[in-house]
Design a protein around this motif. Structure first.
Motif, PDB file in Angstrom:
ATOM      1  N   LEU A 264       0.827  -1.205   0.000  1.00  0.00           N
ATOM      2  CA  LEU A 264       0.000   0.000   0.000  1.00  0.00           C
ATOM      3  C   LEU A 264       0.863   1.258   0.000  1.00  0.00           C
ATOM      4  CD1 LEU A 264      -2.739   1.483   0.326  1.00  0.00           C
ATOM      5  CD2 LEU A 264      -2.463   1.196   2.801  1.00  0.00           C
ATOM      6  N   LEU A 265       1.892   1.294   0.858  1.00  0.00           N
ATOM      7  CA  LEU A 265       2.766   2.465   0.930  1.00  0.00           C
ATOM      8  C   LEU A 265       3.467   2.710  -0.398  1.00  0.00           C
ATOM      9  CD1 LEU A 265       4.403   2.003   4.467  1.00  0.00           C
ATOM     10  CD2 LEU A 265       2.637   3.635   3.814  1.00  0.00           C
ATOM     11  N   ALA A 266       3.911   1.644  -1.053  1.00  0.00           N
ATOM     12  CA  ALA A 266       4.597   1.797  -2.339  1.00  0.00           C
ATOM     13  C   ALA A 266       3.666   2.412  -3.375  1.00  0.00           C
ATOM     14  CB  ALA A 266       5.124   0.447  -2.814  1.00  0.00           C
ATOM     15  N   LYS A 267       2.398   1.989  -3.355  1.00  0.00           N
ATOM     16  CA  LYS A 267       1.432   2.522  -4.321  1.00  0.00           C
ATOM     17  C   LYS A 267       1.201   4.020  -4.089  1.00  0.00           C
ATOM     18  CE  LYS A 267      -2.220   0.058  -5.185  1.00  0.00           C
ATOM     19  NZ  LYS A 267      -3.562  -0.587  -5.062  1.00  0.00           N
ATOM     20  N   ILE A 268       0.984   4.392  -2.821  1.00  0.00           N
ATOM     21  CA  ILE A 268       0.752   5.810  -2.505  1.00  0.00           C
ATOM     22  C   ILE A 268       2.003   6.628  -2.810  1.00  0.00           C
ATOM     23  CG2 ILE A 268       0.246   7.432  -0.638  1.00  0.00           C
ATOM     24  CD1 ILE A 268      -1.418   5.270   0.680  1.00  0.00           C
ATOM     25  N   ARG A 269       3.164   6.074  -2.490  1.00  0.00           N
ATOM     26  CA  ARG A 269       4.421   6.777  -2.708  1.00  0.00           C
ATOM     27  C   ARG A 269       4.633   7.104  -4.185  1.00  0.00           C
ATOM     28  NH1 ARG A 269       7.652   3.066  -0.435  1.00  0.00           N
ATOM     29  NH2 ARG A 269       7.102   3.781   1.669  1.00  0.00           N
ATOM     30  N   ARG A 270       4.289   6.162  -5.081  1.00  0.00           N
ATOM     31  CA  ARG A 270       4.466   6.391  -6.521  1.00  0.00           C
ATOM     32  C   ARG A 270       3.552   7.515  -7.004  1.00  0.00           C
ATOM     33  NH1 ARG A 270       4.578   0.679  -6.696  1.00  0.00           N
ATOM     34  NH2 ARG A 270       2.369   0.636  -7.305  1.00  0.00           N
ATOM     35  N   ILE A 271       2.309   7.524  -6.518  1.00  0.00           N
ATOM     36  CA  ILE A 271       1.366   8.561  -6.953  1.00  0.00           C
ATOM     37  C   ILE A 271       1.790   9.929  -6.432  1.00  0.00           C
ATOM     38  CG2 ILE A 271      -1.030   9.324  -6.816  1.00  0.00           C
ATOM     39  CD1 ILE A 271      -1.802   6.366  -6.531  1.00  0.00           C
ATOM     40  N   SER A 273       4.750  10.910  -5.602  1.00  0.00           N
ATOM     41  CA  SER A 273       5.974  11.315  -6.304  1.00  0.00           C
ATOM     42  C   SER A 273       5.645  11.905  -7.667  1.00  0.00           C
ATOM     43  CB  SER A 273       6.925  10.124  -6.468  1.00  0.00           C
ATOM     44  OG  SER A 273       7.348   9.650  -5.210  1.00  0.00           O
ATOM     45  N   PHE A 274       4.641  11.358  -8.331  1.00  0.00           N
ATOM     46  CA  PHE A 274       4.239  11.909  -9.640  1.00  0.00           C
ATOM     47  C   PHE A 274       3.791  13.355  -9.498  1.00  0.00           C
ATOM     48  CE2 PHE A 274       0.543  13.013 -12.261  1.00  0.00           C
ATOM     49  CZ  PHE A 274       1.151  13.074 -13.515  1.00  0.00           C
ATOM     50  N   HIS A 276       4.546  15.420  -7.225  1.00  0.00           N
ATOM     51  CA  HIS A 276       5.668  16.275  -6.836  1.00  0.00           C
ATOM     52  C   HIS A 276       6.535  16.633  -8.042  1.00  0.00           C
ATOM     53  CE1 HIS A 276       5.865  15.415  -2.211  1.00  0.00           C
ATOM     54  NE2 HIS A 276       4.730  15.952  -2.600  1.00  0.00           N
ATOM     55  N   ARG A 277       6.627  15.723  -9.007  1.00  0.00           N
ATOM     56  CA  ARG A 277       7.477  15.970 -10.183  1.00  0.00           C
ATOM     57  C   ARG A 277       6.767  16.803 -11.243  1.00  0.00           C
ATOM     58  NH1 ARG A 277       8.334  10.366  -9.749  1.00  0.00           N
ATOM     59  NH2 ARG A 277       6.996  10.107 -11.586  1.00  0.00           N
ATOM     60  N   SER A 278       5.453  16.686 -11.315  1.00  0.00           N
ATOM     61  CA  SER A 278       4.700  17.338 -12.390  1.00  0.00           C
ATOM     62  C   SER A 278       3.988  18.585 -11.878  1.00  0.00           C
ATOM     63  CB  SER A 278       3.674  16.354 -12.970  1.00  0.00           C
ATOM     64  OG  SER A 278       2.810  17.014 -13.877  1.00  0.00           O
ATOM     65  N   THR A 279       4.413  19.746 -12.338  1.00  0.00           N
ATOM     66  CA  THR A 279       3.743  20.986 -11.940  1.00  0.00           C
ATOM     67  C   THR A 279       2.333  21.052 -12.518  1.00  0.00           C
ATOM     68  OG1 THR A 279       4.751  22.107 -13.835  1.00  0.00           O
ATOM     69  CG2 THR A 279       5.894  22.270 -11.724  1.00  0.00           C
ATOM     70  N   VAL A 280       2.149  20.513 -13.735  1.00  0.00           N
ATOM     71  CA  VAL A 280       0.812  20.497 -14.341  1.00  0.00           C
ATOM     72  C   VAL A 280      -0.116  19.599 -13.535  1.00  0.00           C
ATOM     73  CG1 VAL A 280      -0.514  19.878 -16.396  1.00  0.00           C
ATOM     74  CG2 VAL A 280       1.730  20.969 -16.638  1.00  0.00           C
ATOM     75  N   GLY A 281       0.376  18.409 -13.174  1.00  0.00           N
ATOM     76  CA  GLY A 281      -0.435  17.491 -12.388  1.00  0.00           C
ATOM     77  C   GLY A 281      -0.793  18.070 -11.040  1.00  0.00           C
ATOM     78  N   ALA A 282       0.163  18.741 -10.391  1.00  0.00           N
ATOM     79  CA  ALA A 282      -0.091  19.338  -9.075  1.00  0.00           C
ATOM     80  C   ALA A 282      -1.159  20.420  -9.177  1.00  0.00           C
ATOM     81  CB  ALA A 282       1.203  19.907  -8.506  1.00  0.00           C
ATOM     82  N   HIS A 283      -1.111  21.217 -10.267  1.00  0.00           N
ATOM     83  CA  HIS A 283      -2.104  22.272 -10.455  1.00  0.00           C
ATOM     84  C   HIS A 283      -3.494  21.676 -10.686  1.00  0.00           C
ATOM     85  CE1 HIS A 283      -3.867  26.083 -11.650  1.00  0.00           C
ATOM     86  NE2 HIS A 283      -4.285  25.521 -12.784  1.00  0.00           N
ATOM     87  N   GLY A 293     -14.649  20.777  -3.202  1.00  0.00           N
ATOM     88  CA  GLY A 293     -14.776  21.319  -1.855  1.00  0.00           C
ATOM     89  C   GLY A 293     -13.903  20.629  -0.835  1.00  0.00           C
ATOM     90  N   LEU A 294     -12.813  20.003  -1.299  1.00  0.00           N
ATOM     91  CA  LEU A 294     -11.893  19.333  -0.382  1.00  0.00           C
ATOM     92  C   LEU A 294     -10.847  20.314   0.113  1.00  0.00           C
ATOM     93  CD1 LEU A 294     -11.302  15.997  -2.362  1.00  0.00           C
ATOM     94  CD2 LEU A 294     -12.700  16.313  -0.311  1.00  0.00           C
ATOM     95  N   PRO A 295     -10.285  20.109   1.313  1.00  0.00           N
ATOM     96  CA  PRO A 295      -9.207  20.982   1.798  1.00  0.00           C
ATOM     97  C   PRO A 295      -8.041  20.958   0.820  1.00  0.00           C
ATOM     98  CG  PRO A 295      -9.996  19.536   3.549  1.00  0.00           C
ATOM     99  CD  PRO A 295     -10.624  19.045   2.288  1.00  0.00           C
ATOM    100  N   CYS A 296      -7.540  22.123   0.496  1.00  0.00           N
ATOM    101  CA  CYS A 296      -6.421  22.223  -0.450  1.00  0.00           C
ATOM    102  C   CYS A 296      -5.104  22.063   0.297  1.00  0.00           C
ATOM    103  CB  CYS A 296      -6.445  23.569  -1.179  1.00  0.00           C
ATOM    104  SG  CYS A 296      -7.840  23.733  -2.312  1.00  0.00           S
ATOM    105  N   HIS A 297      -4.474  20.940   0.142  1.00  0.00           N
ATOM    106  CA  HIS A 297      -3.167  20.717   0.745  1.00  0.00           C
ATOM    107  C   HIS A 297      -2.342  19.853  -0.198  1.00  0.00           C
ATOM    108  CE1 HIS A 297      -4.282  16.575   1.697  1.00  0.00           C
ATOM    109  NE2 HIS A 297      -5.389  17.042   2.247  1.00  0.00           N
ATOM    110  N   LYS A 298      -1.049  20.007  -0.105  1.00  0.00           N
ATOM    111  CA  LYS A 298      -0.160  19.232  -0.963  1.00  0.00           C
ATOM    112  C   LYS A 298       0.061  17.850  -0.362  1.00  0.00           C
ATOM    113  CE  LYS A 298       2.335  23.145  -2.969  1.00  0.00           C
ATOM    114  NZ  LYS A 298       3.669  23.769  -3.195  1.00  0.00           N
ATOM    115  N   LEU A 299       0.131  16.883  -1.240  1.00  0.00           N
ATOM    116  CA  LEU A 299       0.440  15.537  -0.780  1.00  0.00           C
ATOM    117  C   LEU A 299       1.889  15.485  -0.324  1.00  0.00           C
ATOM    118  CD1 LEU A 299      -1.274  13.519  -3.652  1.00  0.00           C
ATOM    119  CD2 LEU A 299      -2.181  14.013  -1.386  1.00  0.00           C
ATOM    120  N   ILE A 300       2.170  14.701   0.691  1.00  0.00           N
ATOM    121  CA  ILE A 300       3.535  14.592   1.186  1.00  0.00           C
ATOM    122  C   ILE A 300       4.018  13.161   0.993  1.00  0.00           C
ATOM    123  CG2 ILE A 300       3.168  16.393   2.910  1.00  0.00           C
ATOM    124  CD1 ILE A 300       3.108  14.187   5.038  1.00  0.00           C
ATOM    125  N   THR A 301       5.316  13.015   0.827  1.00  0.00           N
ATOM    126  CA  THR A 301       5.915  11.703   0.722  1.00  0.00           C
ATOM    127  C   THR A 301       6.640  11.369   2.010  1.00  0.00           C
ATOM    128  OG1 THR A 301       7.256  10.259  -0.684  1.00  0.00           O
ATOM    129  CG2 THR A 301       8.125  12.467  -0.219  1.00  0.00           C
TER     130      THR A 301
END
Length: 578
Positions: A264-271, A273-274, A276-283, A293-301
């Motif tokens: 499970l951790l490996a799966k979440i970690r890969r997503i 990481s994506f 974090h690498r992609s500015t378009v994806g993060a936006h 309407g979800l809280p806006c926060h960045k995913l952490i690794t």
């Protein structure tokens, strides 16, 4: 360099004596007052409408002119402004106070010694006191800081002399210059029932960190700081009696290696990481969070050395990954639920202000209870696996008689936990029996005056902000707990009977505040309490010094000697008592 003949004298309205050495260039028939020009060396100096920069130039480059400045006529017996602004003698009281203050500034704010040579700093000090001349960096390195260190060390020694039992923590760290250091901190309860923590020393340790070498270092610590080494309590990150936060981390690290959880951790970690690498994806992720309407926060690794970062990665990513990326992380909620008590306990035990040894026994018992395997189909297999891994490790800890008795006695003296609901009646009686015996051994050291005439202070103890983590973890266990009943074995210990006869205080109360209020009621137990409450539950206090050390031994200051590192860390942590 322009010749002095090309420099025009300052206008007659500028009457300060320093103008005899400065003038202006003439541009198109007018004086250019953007810069003044030194008649001696031709240096152009920015002009702001005052003579500060001019005096600085004379003081720095033409001291012979500063000494020969003429005194304006008609001064009489009254001092002129120029005379009043003469340089402070370095040995004057005011100059000494300013120099000492700069030394404190360097230590308290972790500034490099070279700050005294920075132009902005010198300008600021000159503005505050134009008569003061800042000593060179070498003076602060060799004289000012060592003097301040000696003064503060003397006060720390006096403080330790008046303390009762002292507990010390010690841990090793490596600087950016790959020098290994060992930092030792001291902890005790003062007369006002406050937990005092001090940094004693930081020593470079070039030999191997074997038990013999560390023991030799600690003997030197006890000798140098006049501590009674027979009564010292040592807490380190590898000692069997204190590894609470580190142990909790160790338990969970092993749980994180379970196959289902690792997947499970490996799966979440890969997503994560994506994104974090992609500015378009993060936006796009952020826009979708807003849309739903979800809280806006960045995913952490996660960080491999910090188990709680894996917990936070799963907790923060759980809702977002399922909703926003349609990824199957259905077990994430179970992982968060299983690890929540461990996360709360780790956070609680790592607080600076209050985590003493009295917390360990209740927390261990509660965590063992929280991680029991329940024969309930509502619990998923991954929850049961995590609980089993943690529970097996928890039950192996603090099994020696000395560890168990020390931790239980500490909890018995805490007015929040004295009911000891996590122990059997037999264990409660045994624990208070030890408390009676140890308190009786202190009786010759305590003079009790009119004990029978005192009634318990009806005023409530000083409250602090509710300890929500402690209440979340132990609230169910201690909410209905009552003080242990008087047992016949205690009849010779009236203080213990009286102490047991009062109800435990709420978990949100500060036990040290309670003891401050009720110390006179229990002179023997209060003295015994200070011997236990000074023992930290973890070596976190020593480890916190490492982050401070990282601000001192930076890449730009990697050549600092071990002596200077010791002095700066010592002063940074202890100047508050000076």
């Amino acid at each position: 360099m322009a010749s002095s003949s090309a420099i025009r004298p300052a206008p007659g309205t500028l009457k300060a004596a320093v103008w005899q050495h400065f003038g202006f260039y003439e541009v198109k028939g007018k004086l250019d007052k953007t810069y003044t020009v030194c008649k001696v060396c031709g240096t152009k100096i920015k002009y702001f409408g005052n003579t500060t920069n001019l005096r600085n130039h004379i003081s720095r480059y033409h001291t012979e002119l500063e000494e020969k400045r003429p005194v304006p006529e008609g001064s009489g017996s009254q001092r002129t402004i120029e005379q009043a602004l003469a340089q402070l003698p370095p040995n004057s009281d005011r100059a000494k106070r300013i120099t000492k203050s700069i030394g404190k500034f360097i230590a308290m704010d972790l500034r490099p010694y070279s700050v005294v040579e920075n132009e902005g700093f010198r300008e600021m000090v000159h503005t505050l006191e134009p008569r003061y001349k800042i000593p060179c960096r070498r003076y602060f390195t060799d004289t000012a800081i060592p003097t301040l260190y000696a003064e503060t060390k003397s006060k720390v020694l006096d403080t330790l002399t008046n303390a009762g039992r002292v507990a010390i923590t010690c841990d090793a760290w490596t600087s950016i210059a790959t020098v290994s250091y060992v930092t030792v901190t001291a902890h005790f309860i003062n007369n006002d029932w406050q937990l005092v923590s001090l940094v004693l020393q930081t020593r470079a340790m070039y030999e191997s960190h074997t038990g013999a070498n560390v023991a030799d270092l600690l003997k030197k610590v006890a000798s140098e700081w006049h501590l009674n080494d027979n009564d010292l309590v040592l807490v380190t990150d590898n000692a069997s009696n204190m590894v609470v936060a580190a142990q909790l981390g160790g338990f969970v690290h092993r749980a994180l290696k379970l196959p289902a959880l690792s997947k499970l951790l490996a799966k979440i970690r890969r997503i994560v990481s994506f994104f974090h690498r992609s500015t378009v994806g993060a936006h796009q992720l952020e826009e979708k969070q807003k849309l739903l309407g979800l809280p806006c926060h960045k995913l952490i690794t996660d960080v491999s050395t910090r188990w709680n970062s894996a917990y936070e990665m799963v907790r923060k990513g759980e809702a977002d990954l399922c909703t926003l990326t349609e990824t199957d992380v259905s077990n994430a909620e179970d992982v968060v639920k299983a690890l929540k008590p461990m996360k709360d306990a780790t956070t609680l035990i790592s607080e600076e202000s209050s985590p003493t040894a009295c917390l360990i026994a209740p927390l261990q018992a509660q965590l063992c209870q929280e991680t029991r395997i329940i024969d309930d189909s509502r619990e998923s297999s991954i929850i049961r696996e995590i609980k089993q891994a943690i529970n097996e490790d928890l039950r192996k800890r603090y099994n020696s008689d000395l560890e168990r008795s020390t931790l239980r006695s500490a909890s018995a003296l805490d007015p929040r936990f004295k009911g000891l609901p996590f122990l059997s009646n037999e264990d409660i009686e045994e624990t208070f029996g030890r408390v009676v015996a140890e308190a009786a051994s202190l009786e010759p050291q305590v003079r009790v005056e009119g004990e029978e005439n005192h009634e318990e202070n009806p005023s409530p103890p000083k409250r602090r902000s509710p300890s929500s983590l402690l209440e979340n973890l132990l609230g169910n266990t201690f909410a209905g707990a009552t003080a242990p009943q008087t047992i016949s074995a205690y009849t010779k210990a009236e203080e213990v009977n009286k102490f047991c006869g009062t109800p435990p205080i709420p978990l949100s109360e500060d036990p040290l505040s309670w003891w401050r209020t009720n110390e006179i009621m229990y002179p023997l137990l209060s003295k015994l309490g200070k011997r236990y409450f000074c023992i930290p539950a973890t070596s976190v206090s020593a480890e916190r010094v490492f982050s401070t050390a990282g601000d001192i031994v930076t890449a730009q200051r990697s050549t600092l000697t071990a002596e200077h590192v010791d002095q700066l860390l010592f002063l940074h942590k202890n100047l508050h008592i000076a």
